[in-house]
Design a protein around this motif. Structure first.
Motif, PDB file in Angstrom:
ATOM      1  N   MET A 260       0.859  -1.179   0.000  1.00 48.96           N
ATOM      2  CA  MET A 260       0.000   0.000   0.000  1.00 48.96           C
ATOM      3  C   MET A 260       0.901   1.236   0.000  1.00 48.96           C
ATOM      4  O   MET A 260       1.842   1.313   0.768  1.00 48.96           O
ATOM      5  N   PRO A 261       0.584   2.217  -0.847  1.00 48.83           N
ATOM      6  CA  PRO A 261       1.382   3.450  -0.867  1.00 48.83           C
ATOM      7  C   PRO A 261       1.333   4.163   0.486  1.00 48.83           C
ATOM      8  O   PRO A 261       0.365   4.018   1.232  1.00 48.83           O
ATOM      9  N   PRO A 262       2.358   4.933   0.804  1.00 50.05           N
ATOM     10  CA  PRO A 262       2.362   5.648   2.090  1.00 50.05           C
ATOM     11  C   PRO A 262       1.279   6.724   2.151  1.00 50.05           C
ATOM     12  O   PRO A 262       0.828   7.232   1.127  1.00 50.05           O
ATOM     13  N   ILE A 263       0.908   7.044   3.368  1.00 49.29           N
ATOM     14  CA  ILE A 263      -0.098   8.088   3.591  1.00 49.29           C
ATOM     15  C   ILE A 263       0.519   9.450   3.276  1.00 49.29           C
ATOM     16  O   ILE A 263       1.708   9.677   3.507  1.00 49.29           O
ATOM     17  N   ARG A 264      -0.294  10.319   2.694  1.00 50.53           N
ATOM     18  CA  ARG A 264       0.178  11.669   2.382  1.00 50.53           C
ATOM     19  C   ARG A 264       0.235  12.490   3.662  1.00 50.53           C
ATOM     20  O   ARG A 264      -0.621  12.354   4.533  1.00 50.53           O
ATOM     21  N   ARG A 265       1.213  13.357   3.765  1.00 50.56           N
ATOM     22  CA  ARG A 265       1.361  14.228   4.937  1.00 50.56           C
ATOM     23  C   ARG A 265       0.693  15.566   4.629  1.00 50.56           C
ATOM     24  O   ARG A 265       1.316  16.490   4.123  1.00 50.56           O
ATOM     25  N   ILE A 266      -0.606  15.614   4.930  1.00 46.61           N
ATOM     26  CA  ILE A 266      -1.399  16.816   4.676  1.00 46.61           C
ATOM     27  C   ILE A 266      -1.830  17.400   6.017  1.00 46.61           C
ATOM     28  O   ILE A 266      -2.324  16.681   6.881  1.00 46.61           O
ATOM     29  N   ALA A 267      -1.638  18.698   6.162  1.00 44.49           N
ATOM     30  CA  ALA A 267      -2.008  19.386   7.396  1.00 44.49           C
ATOM     31  C   ALA A 267      -3.066  20.444   7.108  1.00 44.49           C
ATOM     32  O   ALA A 267      -3.111  21.020   6.023  1.00 44.49           O
ATOM     33  N   VAL A 268      -3.900  20.692   8.108  1.00 41.96           N
ATOM     34  CA  VAL A 268      -4.926  21.744   8.037  1.00 41.96           C
ATOM     35  C   VAL A 268      -4.543  22.821   9.036  1.00 41.96           C
ATOM     36  O   VAL A 268      -4.184  22.523  10.173  1.00 41.96           O
ATOM     37  N   HIS A 269      -4.607  24.056   8.609  1.00 40.89           N
ATOM     38  CA  HIS A 269      -4.480  25.149   9.568  1.00 40.89           C
ATOM     39  C   HIS A 269      -5.441  26.268   9.178  1.00 40.89           C
ATOM     40  O   HIS A 269      -6.020  26.246   8.092  1.00 40.89           O
ATOM     41  N   VAL A 270      -5.620  27.211  10.086  1.00 38.98           N
ATOM     42  CA  VAL A 270      -6.524  28.337   9.863  1.00 38.98           C
ATOM     43  C   VAL A 270      -5.694  29.608   9.842  1.00 38.98           C
ATOM     44  O   VAL A 270      -4.835  29.833  10.692  1.00 38.98           O
ATOM     45  N   ASP A 271      -5.942  30.424   8.833  1.00 38.75           N
ATOM     46  CA  ASP A 271      -5.266  31.704   8.675  1.00 38.75           C
ATOM     47  C   ASP A 271      -6.283  32.815   8.925  1.00 38.75           C
ATOM     48  O   ASP A 271      -7.465  32.669   8.585  1.00 38.75           O
ATOM     49  N   GLU A 272      -5.830  33.914   9.502  1.00 40.16           N
ATOM     50  CA  GLU A 272      -6.702  35.076   9.760  1.00 40.16           C
ATOM     51  C   GLU A 272      -6.012  36.326   9.208  1.00 40.16           C
ATOM     52  O   GLU A 272      -5.379  37.079   9.950  1.00 40.16           O
ATOM     53  N   PRO A 273      -6.126  36.573   7.891  1.00 36.08           N
ATOM     54  CA  PRO A 273      -5.442  37.733   7.311  1.00 36.08           C
ATOM     55  C   PRO A 273      -6.012  39.078   7.762  1.00 36.08           C
ATOM     56  O   PRO A 273      -5.327  40.092   7.710  1.00 36.08           O
ATOM     57  N   ALA A 274      -7.268  39.077   8.182  1.00 39.44           N
ATOM     58  CA  ALA A 274      -7.899  40.276   8.735  1.00 39.44           C
ATOM     59  C   ALA A 274      -8.711  39.839   9.948  1.00 39.44           C
ATOM     60  O   ALA A 274      -9.190  38.699   9.990  1.00 39.44           O
ATOM     61  N   PRO A 275      -8.858  40.684  10.945  1.00 42.15           N
ATOM     62  CA  PRO A 275      -9.588  40.292  12.146  1.00 42.15           C
ATOM     63  C   PRO A 275     -10.977  39.740  11.838  1.00 42.15           C
ATOM     64  O   PRO A 275     -11.759  40.344  11.095  1.00 42.15           O
TER      65      PRO A 275
END
Length: 81
Positions: free
Chosen positions: A1-16
């Motif tokens: 089985m191919p390896p799991i992808r290393r995907i991350a989620v984050h939240v950005d706040e460019p304006a308040p």
């Protein structure tokens, strides 16, 4: 089985008060994180943006039991090098 992808989620706040989810994937070759995709419209709450980002991440996993996997290489192709 191919390896799991290393995907991350984050939240950005460019304006308040404007929260965008972002998906990033670790690149082995360059040892860096590359942007896969992000929300087009902001959420009013950080938690809403995070949950939307997690939903987007699940779209990369065709089988929820094993998660997102790298594409399998064709075994009939000669290796390079």
């Amino acid at each position: 089985m191919p390896p799991i992808r290393r995907i991350a989620v984050h939240v950005d706040e460019p304006a308040p008060g404007q929260f965008y989810w972002v998906l990033m994937e670790k690149s082995d070759a360059a040892r860096r994180w590359d942007k896969l995709e992000s929300s087009e419209e902001p959420c009013n709450l950080w938690l809403d943006a995070l949950e939307a980002g997690v939903r987007a991440l699940t779209g990369y996993a065709p089988d929820e039991r094993v998660g997102p996997r790298e594409t399998a290489e064709d075994e009939n192709v000669d290796p390079v090098g």
